[in-house]
Design a protein around this motif. Structure first.
Motif, mmCIF file in Angstrom:
data_model
loop_
_atom_site.group_PDB
_atom_site.id
_atom_site.type_symbol
_atom_site.label_atom_id
_atom_site.label_comp_id
_atom_site.label_asym_id
_atom_site.label_seq_id
_atom_site.Cartn_x
_atom_site.Cartn_y
_atom_site.Cartn_z
ATOM 1 N N ARG A 30 5.223 33.913 21.336
ATOM 2 C CA ARG A 30 6.654 34.206 21.171
ATOM 3 C C ARG A 30 7.510 33.084 21.765
ATOM 4 N NH1 ARG A 30 6.418 38.679 23.215
ATOM 5 N NH2 ARG A 30 7.190 38.325 25.308
ATOM 6 N N VAL A 31 7.158 32.696 23.002
ATOM 7 C CA VAL A 31 7.957 31.674 23.682
ATOM 8 C C VAL A 31 8.000 30.384 22.854
ATOM 9 C CG1 VAL A 31 8.036 30.143 25.699
ATOM 10 C CG2 VAL A 31 7.538 32.581 26.006
ATOM 11 N N PHE A 32 6.833 29.924 22.390
ATOM 12 C CA PHE A 32 6.815 28.605 21.751
ATOM 13 C C PHE A 32 7.237 28.638 20.282
ATOM 14 C CE2 PHE A 32 4.724 27.539 25.644
ATOM 15 C CZ PHE A 32 5.419 26.383 25.953
ATOM 16 N N VAL A 47 11.524 36.840 30.699
ATOM 17 C CA VAL A 47 12.753 36.207 30.198
ATOM 18 C C VAL A 47 12.787 36.149 28.669
ATOM 19 C CG1 VAL A 47 14.103 34.072 30.200
ATOM 20 C CG2 VAL A 47 13.008 34.846 32.311
ATOM 21 N N CYS A 48 11.779 35.557 28.084
ATOM 22 C CA CYS A 48 11.758 35.424 26.625
ATOM 23 C C CYS A 48 11.166 36.704 26.044
ATOM 24 C CB CYS A 48 10.961 34.186 26.221
ATOM 25 S SG CYS A 48 11.249 33.718 24.514
ATOM 26 N N ARG A 49 11.892 37.793 26.255
ATOM 27 C CA ARG A 49 11.427 39.131 25.879
ATOM 28 C C ARG A 49 11.465 39.277 24.353
ATOM 29 N NH1 ARG A 49 9.708 42.388 29.563
ATOM 30 N NH2 ARG A 49 10.555 44.141 28.414
ATOM 31 N N PRO A 66 16.194 38.250 24.349
ATOM 32 C CA PRO A 66 15.704 37.347 25.396
ATOM 33 C C PRO A 66 16.849 36.925 26.323
ATOM 34 C CG PRO A 66 15.815 36.228 23.257
ATOM 35 C CD PRO A 66 16.062 37.680 22.999
ATOM 36 N N HIS A 67 16.510 36.697 27.597
ATOM 37 C CA HIS A 67 17.545 36.336 28.577
ATOM 38 C C HIS A 67 17.710 34.814 28.608
ATOM 39 C CE1 HIS A 67 16.046 40.208 30.784
ATOM 40 N NE2 HIS A 67 16.618 40.468 29.622
ATOM 41 N N CYS A 68 18.235 34.265 27.542
ATOM 42 C CA CYS A 68 18.294 32.796 27.402
ATOM 43 C C CYS A 68 19.145 32.154 28.495
ATOM 44 C CB CYS A 68 18.836 32.431 26.025
ATOM 45 S SG CYS A 68 17.826 33.108 24.700
ATOM 46 N N ALA A 69 20.141 32.876 28.987
ATOM 47 C CA ALA A 69 21.032 32.279 29.994
ATOM 48 C C ALA A 69 20.267 31.922 31.259
ATOM 49 C CB ALA A 69 22.170 33.238 30.319
ATOM 50 N N SER A 70 19.161 32.623 31.542
ATOM 51 C CA SER A 70 18.422 32.300 32.766
ATOM 52 C C SER A 70 17.064 31.657 32.447
ATOM 53 C CB SER A 70 18.237 33.560 33.616
ATOM 54 O OG SER A 70 17.807 34.621 32.813
ATOM 55 N N CYS A 71 16.948 31.058 31.272
ATOM 56 C CA CYS A 71 15.645 30.503 30.865
ATOM 57 C C CYS A 71 15.571 29.000 31.155
ATOM 58 C CB CYS A 71 15.434 30.761 29.375
ATOM 59 S SG CYS A 71 13.915 30.019 28.772
ATOM 60 N N PRO A 72 14.490 28.574 31.803
ATOM 61 C CA PRO A 72 14.360 27.138 32.097
ATOM 62 C C PRO A 72 14.128 26.290 30.849
ATOM 63 C CG PRO A 72 12.355 28.323 32.690
ATOM 64 C CD PRO A 72 13.361 29.368 32.315
ATOM 65 N N LEU A 73 13.752 26.925 29.736
ATOM 66 C CA LEU A 73 13.514 26.159 28.511
ATOM 67 C C LEU A 73 14.769 26.044 27.641
ATOM 68 C CD1 LEU A 73 10.005 27.522 27.379
ATOM 69 C CD2 LEU A 73 10.558 25.717 29.012
ATOM 70 N N ALA A 74 15.841 26.723 28.046
ATOM 71 C CA ALA A 74 17.036 26.811 27.202
ATOM 72 C C ALA A 74 17.581 25.447 26.728
ATOM 73 C CB ALA A 74 18.123 27.601 27.927
ATOM 74 N N PRO A 75 17.613 24.387 27.593
ATOM 75 C CA PRO A 75 18.226 23.135 27.122
ATOM 76 C C PRO A 75 17.554 22.551 25.874
ATOM 77 C CG PRO A 75 17.921 23.093 29.511
ATOM 78 C CD PRO A 75 17.221 24.319 29.009
ATOM 79 N N ALA A 134 15.293 27.777 18.835
ATOM 80 C CA ALA A 134 15.791 29.092 18.399
ATOM 81 C C ALA A 134 17.162 29.377 19.004
ATOM 82 C CB ALA A 134 14.807 30.183 18.796
ATOM 83 N N LEU A 135 17.340 28.998 20.249
ATOM 84 C CA LEU A 135 18.634 29.246 20.893
ATOM 85 C C LEU A 135 19.707 28.370 20.247
ATOM 86 C CD1 LEU A 135 20.291 30.556 23.182
ATOM 87 C CD2 LEU A 135 19.620 28.650 24.651
ATOM 88 N N ARG A 136 19.367 27.098 20.054
ATOM 89 C CA ARG A 136 20.342 26.165 19.478
ATOM 90 C C ARG A 136 20.766 26.617 18.073
ATOM 91 N NH1 ARG A 136 17.636 21.423 20.375
ATOM 92 N NH2 ARG A 136 16.769 21.336 18.284
ATOM 93 N N ARG A 154 18.577 31.594 16.274
ATOM 94 C CA ARG A 154 17.499 32.272 15.537
ATOM 95 C C ARG A 154 16.569 33.064 16.457
ATOM 96 N NH1 ARG A 154 13.974 28.924 12.055
ATOM 97 N NH2 ARG A 154 14.398 27.112 13.357
ATOM 98 N N THR A 155 17.022 33.367 17.670
ATOM 99 C CA THR A 155 16.111 34.062 18.602
ATOM 100 C C THR A 155 15.691 35.431 18.054
ATOM 101 O OG1 THR A 155 17.978 34.945 19.837
ATOM 102 C CG2 THR A 155 17.006 32.927 20.689
ATOM 103 N N ALA A 156 16.572 36.054 17.255
ATOM 104 C CA ALA A 156 16.209 37.373 16.714
ATOM 105 C C ALA A 156 15.237 37.247 15.537
ATOM 106 C CB ALA A 156 17.467 38.124 16.278
HETATM 107 S S1 SF4 Z 1 15.990 29.900 25.538
HETATM 108 FE FE1 SF4 Z 1 14.384 30.000 23.990
HETATM 109 S S2 SF4 Z 1 12.511 30.150 25.145
HETATM 110 FE FE2 SF4 Z 1 14.183 30.649 26.547
HETATM 111 S S3 SF4 Z 1 14.426 32.886 26.469
HETATM 112 FE FE3 SF4 Z 1 15.805 32.010 24.936
HETATM 113 S S4 SF4 Z 1 14.601 32.017 23.062
HETATM 114 FE FE4 SF4 Z 1 13.156 32.243 24.721
#
Ligand code: SF4
Length: 359
Positions: free
Chosen positions: A140-142, A188-190, A194-203, A207-209, A212-214
């Motif tokens: 899911r995360v990747f 976080v990446c539930r 998903p809690h993107c605001a507190s995700c270290p991968l967000a930058p 999907a966030l950009r 498309r996270t849903a």
């Molecule tokens: S920023 Fe990306 S990897 Fe992080 S929680 Fe959101 S969808 Fe998942």
């Protein structure tokens, strides 16, 4: 090291949850916890893990145990082939590897119950080998992070992701790297919101950009699972009830249950029960009213069990479809490992018989 890897590791160092197997890591604990965690939440696993290592503190003690005791400690955790394989594997580790797990993932795969996932998890977490672990959380995360649109039910998606992660894990501490991704997926990446605001991968997250996270990961719908009505008989004779131990090669092998089975089309449930009791035990019984009805779901099907009170009438019990049959009192039943549906039935039986003044 890639920037995202460093951020992920920093996040893990700060936010990882307490888990008993992380306290004083050792290969046996890592192995046991990874097996228990398959298809099961951390909170559910913790008490089972603690009980298990208290009773079987080493691979040697587990190898020497009776399978019935192993299954009893596993009771309620489900997917019992995990417990049977764990026990088998402990024997192999003691007899063929001098009690020490091999460190290499390929070598681990030679041991019963070690599939690609468990081998990668143990090899990386316990021995620091750079083997990426790919479970549902990691997928899911990747799929989100890299914007992968393949259907994650396709097995090759796992293999491709594992290959794509290899250069990154080689640049990082493998144990923390794998655990960090799994933890990020759990916290976080539930799956939903998903809690993107507190995700270290967000930058760097695709999907966030692209909002498309849903939509990611893509997962095709499962076919609806079949649903079977099942009749079981709680057969009474001289204050005891009859239970049978399922054959080792069956699903739920080694566990005990009341005789019974699946209803055939057009067959009244009491006829199902009479047929199954006859073919499984050779006994003739009187069928009284049902004690209860219990729903239970497995991965590939669901059942509704109707449990009838029965009185033995004639015949001597023979284990025609099980490894063994035994007459036990309701108190003695506690000592036997039972599948979840049989536990629910036995609770209903206890309540009813207590109300009748029989137990
Ligand atoms: S920023 Fe990306 S990897 Fe992080 S929680 Fe959101 S969808 Fe998942």
């Amino acid at each position: 090291m890639a920037e995202w890897t460093q951020r992920l590791l920093n996040w893990f160092a700060q936010y990882q949850r307490w888990m008993p197997w992380r306290e004083a890591p050792q290969p046996y604990w890592t192995w046991l916890s990874e097996v228990m965690l398959q298809q099961t939440q951390v909170e559910t696993v913790i008490p089972y893990f603690k009980r298990f290592i208290e009773r079987f503190p080493t691979v040697q003690t587990l190898a020497a145990a009776d399978q019935q005791e192993v299954l009893k400690l596993w009771e309620g955790l489900g997917y019992y082939s995990r417990a049977r394989n764990l026990h088998k594997a402990a024997k192999v580790v003691v007899e063929q590897y001098g009690g020490e797990l091999p460190q290499d993932a390929d070598a681990l795969q030679q041991i019963p119950g070690f599939g690609p996932y468990t081998s990668a998890a143990v090899s990386s977490i316990a021995f620091g080998r750079p083997v990426p672990v790919v479970d549902g959380n990691v997928l899911r995360v990747f799929c989100r992070f890299w914007g992968i649109e393949d259907d994650i039910r396709q097995p090759q998606v796992k293999t491709e992701l594992q290959a794509r992660l290899e250069p990154f894990i080689k640049d990082a501490p493998p144990s923390a790297f794998n655990q960090a991704i799994m933890e990020l997926g759990a916290l976080v990446c539930r799956p939903k919101s998903p809690h993107c605001a507190s995700c270290p991968l967000a930058p760097d997250c695709v999907a966030l950009r692209e909002h498309r996270t849903a939509d990611l990961p893509v997962k095709s719908k499962r076919k609806p699972v079949p649903h079977y009505p099942v009749a079981v008989g709680v057969i009474w004779k001289a204050g005891k009830v009859l239970i049978g131990r399922r054959r080792q090669d069956q699903m739920l092998g080694g566990l005990w249950e009341f005789p019974g089975g699946k209803q055939m089309a057009e067959e009244p449930l009491t006829e199902t029960l009479r047929r199954k009791i006859d073919t499984e035990t050779g006994l003739q019984v009187r069928i009284d009213s049902p004690y209860c009805q219990v729903d239970h779901g497995f991965t590939h099907f669901k059942i509704t069990v109707t449990a009838f009170r029965c009185e033995w009438q004639s015949g001597t019990e023979q284990p025609l479809a099980t490894d063994e049959l035994r007459w036990v009192t309701l108190d003695e039943l506690d000592a036997y490992p039972l599948p979840k549906a049989a536990i629910k039935v036995s609770e209903a039986v206890r309540n009813y018989e207590r109300m009748q003044g029989n137990a």
